[in-house]
Write a protein that holds these residues in place. Structure first.
Motif, PDB file in Angstrom:
ATOM      1  N   PHE A 427      -3.984  -8.570  13.893  1.00 57.02           N
ATOM      2  CA  PHE A 427      -4.634  -8.190  12.640  1.00 57.02           C
ATOM      3  C   PHE A 427      -4.852  -9.408  11.745  1.00 57.02           C
ATOM      4  CE2 PHE A 427      -2.277  -4.379  13.976  1.00 57.02           C
ATOM      5  CZ  PHE A 427      -3.351  -3.497  14.087  1.00 57.02           C
ATOM      6  N   LYS A 428      -6.025  -9.457  11.138  1.00 54.75           N
ATOM      7  CA  LYS A 428      -6.325 -10.539  10.198  1.00 54.75           C
ATOM      8  C   LYS A 428      -5.555 -10.370   8.893  1.00 54.75           C
ATOM      9  CE  LYS A 428     -10.998 -11.322  11.976  1.00 54.75           C
ATOM     10  NZ  LYS A 428     -10.843 -12.772  12.245  1.00 54.75           N
ATOM     11  N   ALA A 429      -5.266  -9.140   8.546  1.00 62.33           N
ATOM     12  CA  ALA A 429      -4.465  -8.850   7.353  1.00 62.33           C
ATOM     13  C   ALA A 429      -3.816  -7.495   7.544  1.00 62.33           C
ATOM     14  CB  ALA A 429      -5.337  -8.850   6.097  1.00 62.33           C
ATOM     15  N   ILE A 430      -2.706  -7.286   6.838  1.00 65.15           N
ATOM     16  CA  ILE A 430      -2.019  -5.994   6.844  1.00 65.15           C
ATOM     17  C   ILE A 430      -1.828  -5.564   5.396  1.00 65.15           C
ATOM     18  CG2 ILE A 430       0.112  -4.784   7.433  1.00 65.15           C
ATOM     19  CD1 ILE A 430       0.371  -6.607   9.862  1.00 65.15           C
ATOM     20  N   VAL A 431      -2.124  -4.300   5.135  1.00 66.17           N
ATOM     21  CA  VAL A 431      -2.021  -3.729   3.790  1.00 66.17           C
ATOM     22  C   VAL A 431      -0.830  -2.780   3.756  1.00 66.17           C
ATOM     23  CG1 VAL A 431      -3.186  -2.342   2.033  1.00 66.17           C
ATOM     24  CG2 VAL A 431      -4.514  -3.930   3.467  1.00 66.17           C
ATOM     25  N   LEU A 432       0.036  -2.945   2.738  1.00 67.48           N
ATOM     26  CA  LEU A 432       1.162  -2.042   2.510  1.00 67.48           C
ATOM     27  C   LEU A 432       0.907  -1.284   1.211  1.00 67.48           C
ATOM     28  CD1 LEU A 432       2.370  -4.284   4.444  1.00 67.48           C
ATOM     29  CD2 LEU A 432       4.590  -3.699   3.464  1.00 67.48           C
ATOM     30  N   PRO A 433       0.386  -0.042   1.290  1.00 71.01           N
ATOM     31  CA  PRO A 433      -0.038   0.682   0.087  1.00 71.01           C
ATOM     32  C   PRO A 433       1.054   1.589  -0.486  1.00 71.01           C
ATOM     33  CG  PRO A 433      -0.819   1.839   2.017  1.00 71.01           C
ATOM     34  CD  PRO A 433       0.026   0.692   2.513  1.00 71.01           C
ATOM     35  N   ASP A 434       1.965   1.041  -1.266  1.00 70.45           N
ATOM     36  CA  ASP A 434       2.977   1.855  -1.927  1.00 70.45           C
ATOM     37  C   ASP A 434       3.811   2.626  -0.907  1.00 70.45           C
ATOM     38  OD1 ASP A 434       1.230   1.023  -3.987  1.00 70.45           O
ATOM     39  OD2 ASP A 434       0.193   2.938  -3.962  1.00 70.45           O
ATOM     40  N   VAL A 435       4.354   1.923   0.091  1.00 75.64           N
ATOM     41  CA  VAL A 435       5.019   2.591   1.213  1.00 75.64           C
ATOM     42  C   VAL A 435       6.516   2.773   0.997  1.00 75.64           C
ATOM     43  CG1 VAL A 435       3.318   1.683   2.833  1.00 75.64           C
ATOM     44  CG2 VAL A 435       5.464   0.437   2.498  1.00 75.64           C
ATOM     45  N   GLY A 436       7.079   2.223  -0.082  1.00 76.94           N
ATOM     46  CA  GLY A 436       8.511   2.341  -0.308  1.00 76.94           C
ATOM     47  C   GLY A 436       9.322   1.410   0.578  1.00 76.94           C
ATOM     48  N   LEU A 456      -0.701 -10.592   3.955  1.00 77.43           N
ATOM     49  CA  LEU A 456      -0.220  -9.282   3.511  1.00 77.43           C
ATOM     50  C   LEU A 456      -0.757  -8.975   2.123  1.00 77.43           C
ATOM     51  CD1 LEU A 456       3.631  -8.902   4.248  1.00 77.43           C
ATOM     52  CD2 LEU A 456       1.714  -8.004   5.560  1.00 77.43           C
ATOM     53  N   LEU A 457      -1.271  -7.732   1.945  1.00 78.91           N
ATOM     54  CA  LEU A 457      -1.569  -7.206   0.620  1.00 78.91           C
ATOM     55  C   LEU A 457      -0.563  -6.092   0.359  1.00 78.91           C
ATOM     56  CD1 LEU A 457      -3.124  -6.758  -1.962  1.00 78.91           C
ATOM     57  CD2 LEU A 457      -4.847  -5.471  -0.672  1.00 78.91           C
ATOM     58  N   VAL A 458       0.314  -6.298  -0.613  1.00 75.93           N
ATOM     59  CA  VAL A 458       1.426  -5.394  -0.893  1.00 75.93           C
ATOM     60  C   VAL A 458       1.225  -4.805  -2.288  1.00 75.93           C
ATOM     61  CG1 VAL A 458       3.940  -5.192  -1.023  1.00 75.93           C
ATOM     62  CG2 VAL A 458       2.906  -6.892   0.505  1.00 75.93           C
ATOM     63  N   THR A 459       1.460  -3.492  -2.437  1.00 73.82           N
ATOM     64  CA  THR A 459       1.251  -2.871  -3.746  1.00 73.82           C
ATOM     65  C   THR A 459       2.418  -1.977  -4.123  1.00 73.82           C
ATOM     66  OG1 THR A 459       0.123  -0.882  -2.904  1.00 73.82           O
ATOM     67  CG2 THR A 459      -1.237  -2.821  -3.311  1.00 73.82           C
ATOM     68  N   GLY A 460       2.613  -1.826  -5.434  1.00 76.33           N
ATOM     69  CA  GLY A 460       3.550  -0.857  -5.981  1.00 76.33           C
ATOM     70  C   GLY A 460       4.955  -1.003  -5.463  1.00 76.33           C
ATOM     71  N   ASN A 461       5.503   0.092  -4.937  1.00 71.85           N
ATOM     72  CA  ASN A 461       6.911   0.113  -4.519  1.00 71.85           C
ATOM     73  C   ASN A 461       7.123  -0.336  -3.078  1.00 71.85           C
ATOM     74  OD1 ASN A 461       6.004   2.212  -2.949  1.00 71.85           O
ATOM     75  ND2 ASN A 461       7.440   3.745  -3.722  1.00 71.85           N
TER      76      ASN A 461
END
Length: 701
Positions: A427-436, A456-461
């Protein structure tokens, strides 16, 4: 609790023994993708009409003229009526003694090259509910329960799978159907049982554990094990007679534990239905979810606007948009219909369905057997894909928001689930969308991925451990946790380098911020700004909105942080931007996410240039080729359905020369032609016209 899983282990071993045989013969399932799911839940009313006009040859010819190549047809429906010559159950009284509806459909359908799946209803049977109430599931107060524990006074309540019902009715009837008919598969419906307090479940638990339930969780676990055992028994019953007959059930794939037992996965989605406004996004997430399994899969939808047996119909354009998205993901289109009580089909409806399936038939050579070509990974911790229909549908908001944001901005992505992680380096990038919080093994995998050059794009918790009050990947993310914002909303003040295409003022973000400061070497890309006052306060009515508040002072924490770790990079957004984007309609937040990926120099191998968000791009690979799927549809502003086909003209694709060979691409579908140019790094392909669905196929390097 260990004893809860002991019962049925022998059954499981038998089921797994048959699995290899089943997998070797199930290729037809994923190749016959133009399927009709033919409901026939028909009461024994209007005897002068019921099933008096059924003619198998005319019935099957109507389907074949519509390019249908597989059919789910009824053996037994929710009203307890069988549509075959049974010695065990109750044959529908509308069928003459000499008429075997299932048998005639199987015989005539297979003569015309169709695969036939026999539908069998398990969990809902009105005669059982009326005549044998002791077999029904019960809640703690002894009340009957429907799906998800609902209380239904009008029927459609669940039969308990621990009652004698399974052994006395279900298994004998499945044995009868499999033995007597040359079916290709069995399609089971309604097996999603509840935590049950009936006499059978209480007795089973006490036999296993020597005591009564101590908690509702114990009842829930027993229900899960009961479902596993019941599915195993049904599979074994069929496979012991004919190992080549496939078998699965509605919702297969929802519970990963049961997936190894079944031959295919099947989950319902209903884009365009009036009762499910988020179905377009949920269906996208569902298809990505099903792709994680090494199983063929179908997406069951219907031609009705108001749900099963609604007797209305969607537009041809809506059905085509739904079918195109399924085909673009390599799935089977299981399009629901319902036979009229007379036993006849609606010829006008099948002219429309024929238009849809003829279109899909032109594309399916590039869809069947294709796999995703990875670009962006959407990381998820375990979740219930059916939560959208339950009491807490918001738990999917972050994943659905991320899915919608990525596809709207032209990013092809795959869902990657914790516990079943693929090789992350693809993967060129991995997104973690508020996964805890995430598992230690996921932490290790993501840390190594970034260290070796991943983004990595990481958001929220995401990765936040509430017990330790820290981010599990704080060193990778480059942030120090300072606490939670005292306010339920906040604002983002973006730096110039990530504000492209967005307004230059503060962006309302109606979610709770994590207060963080950048570690040494990390960079703030945006500030976190407090609201003027807490939106719940009485004073807020002065501003005419009881949930939102105008901006106030700048906080001491960063709103967005960028950090380089090893050879890679992480960007952290301190607010739940994907959840907020979906739940609160903050459209600009998907632009923020897009800019954050661009900030990390995440490159796109394929890009649709200057296209409206009506165009969705899905990248697949097959036989050494790259298949670029382009699906173009516009939702009506009121109905949330596709009512018109709106062509696009002179649509340009940019394809990296490092990805594909210097050969002319092949075009499948709606485009009338193309021109091709090249730059130093890319090929530029301009399609003269894109209608609903087209495929551009290149040979891979």
């Amino acid at each position: 609790m260990k004893q809860l899983i002991k019962n049925g282990l022998t059954i499981v071993v038998l089921a797994l023994a048959f699995l290899a045989n089943a997998q070797s013969s199930n290729n037809w399932f994923g190749e016959n993708i133009r399927r009709i799911h033919m409901d026939f839940h028909t009461l024994e009313v209007a005897p002068e009409v019921a099933i008096k006009s059924f003619d198998a040859k005319r019935y099957i010819q109507t389907l074949r003229d519509a390019e249908v190549n597989s059919l789910v047809t009824f053996a037994k429906g929710h009203h307890g009526n069988c549509y075959y010559n049974t010695q065990i159950g109750h044959k529908h009284s509308g069928l003459p003694a000499e008429t075997d509806m299932l048998g005639e459909i199987v015989e005539e359908g297979q003569k015309q090259g169709m695969k036939i799946l026999a539908y069998y209803s398990v969990g809902w049977l009105t005669p059982i509910e009326l005549n044998q109430p002791e077999w029904m599931e019960r809640d703690t107060l002894g009340r009957k329960m429907g799906t998800s524990g609902s209380l239904n006074e009008t029927g459609w309540n669940q039969i308990c799978l621990n009652s004698p019902y399974l052994e006395e009715m279900v298994l004998p009837e499945l044995k009868e159907i499999t033995s007597n008919y040359a079916i290709d598969a069995v399609w089971i419906d309604i097996i999603e049982n509840n935590a049950c307090y009936c006499q059978w479940c209480r007795a089973k638990f006490e036999e296993q554990n020597g005591r009564p339930y101590a908690s509702h969780e114990e009842a829930r676990l027993l229900a899960s094990d009961t479902r596993y055992e019941a599915v195993s028994k049904m599979i074994n019953t069929v496979k012991e007679i004919k190992p080549e007959v496939l078998i699965s059930y509605n919702t297969a794939g929802r519970d990963p534990r049961l997936v190894p037992l079944v031959d295919f996965c099947s989950i319902e989605t209903h884009p365009g239905a009036t009762w499910h406004q988020e179905a377009w996004t949920h269906s996208l997430l569902t298809m990505k979810y099903l792709e994680q399994y090494d199983k063929p899969w179908e997406s069951t939808t219907s031609r009705f606007i108001h749900g099963w047996g609604g007797w209305d119909d969607q537009t041809t354009e809506n059905m085509l948009a739904v079918a195109s998205r399924i085909a673009a993901h390599g799935g089977v289109i299981n399009l629901g219909d319902q036979t009229y009580p007379s036993g006849e089909l609606d010829g006008e409806i099948y002219r429309k369905i024929g238009d849809v399936f003829q279109y899909i038939e032109k594309m399916e050579s590039q869809s069947i057997g294709a796999t995703s070509y990875p670009q962006v990974g959407l990381f998820a911790t375990p979740f219930d894909i059916y939560a959208i229909y339950g009491p807490n549908p918001g738990q999917l908001d972050a994943y659905m928001g991320a899915a919608k944001a990525l596809v709207d901005r032209g990013w092809h992505f795959d869902l990657i689930l914790e516990g079943n992680l693929p090789e992350l380096s693809q993967f060129k990038a991995i997104v973690l969308p508020d996964v805890g919080a995430i598992s230690p093994s996921s932490q290790e995998a993501l840390r190594a991925y970034v260290a070796q050059g991943g983004k990595l794009l990481v958001t929220g918790n995401s990765t936040f451990d509430p017990q330790k009050q820290t981010f599990e990947l704080a060193d990778v993310m480059g942030v120090n946790f300072q606490g939670m914002s005292p306010y339920s909303v906040g604002y983002l003040d973006l730096k110039e380098e990530i504000s492209d295409g967005l307004r230059k003022s503060l962006l309302l973000t109606p979610g709770k911020f994590f207060e963080v400061t950048p570690k040494e070497g990390a960079q703030s890309l945006g500030d976190h700004v407090y609201p003027l006052i807490e939106p719940k306060a009485e004073e807020l009515f002065f501003f005419r909105n009881a949930q939102l508040s105008p901006p106030g002072k700048k906080s001491s924490s960063a709103g967005i942080v960028s950090h380089r770790y090893g050879e890679g990079q992480v960007v952290y957004a301190a607010a739940p931007i994907f959840r907020v984007y979906l739940a609160e309609d903050q459209w600009y937040l998907k632009g923020v996410a897009d800019n954050l990926l661009k900030h990390m120099d995440v490159t796109r191998d394929v890009e649709v240039l200057d296209a409206p968000q009506s165009v969705e791009m899905y990248l697949r690979q097959k036989d050494g080729n790259l298949v670029i799927n382009l699906v173009n549809y516009f939702l009506h502003k009121e109905t949330n359905q596709v009512e018109d086909e709106v062509p696009l003209y002179d649509l340009t694709l940019r394809v990296s020369k490092q990805l594909v060979k210097n050969d002319k691409p092949k075009i499948f579908g709606s485009s009338t032609g193309y021109t091709m140019e090249e730059t130093t790094e890319d090929y530029l392909i301009t399609l003269d016209q894109l209608d609903m669905y087209a495929q551009v196929v290149f040979a891979l390097q």
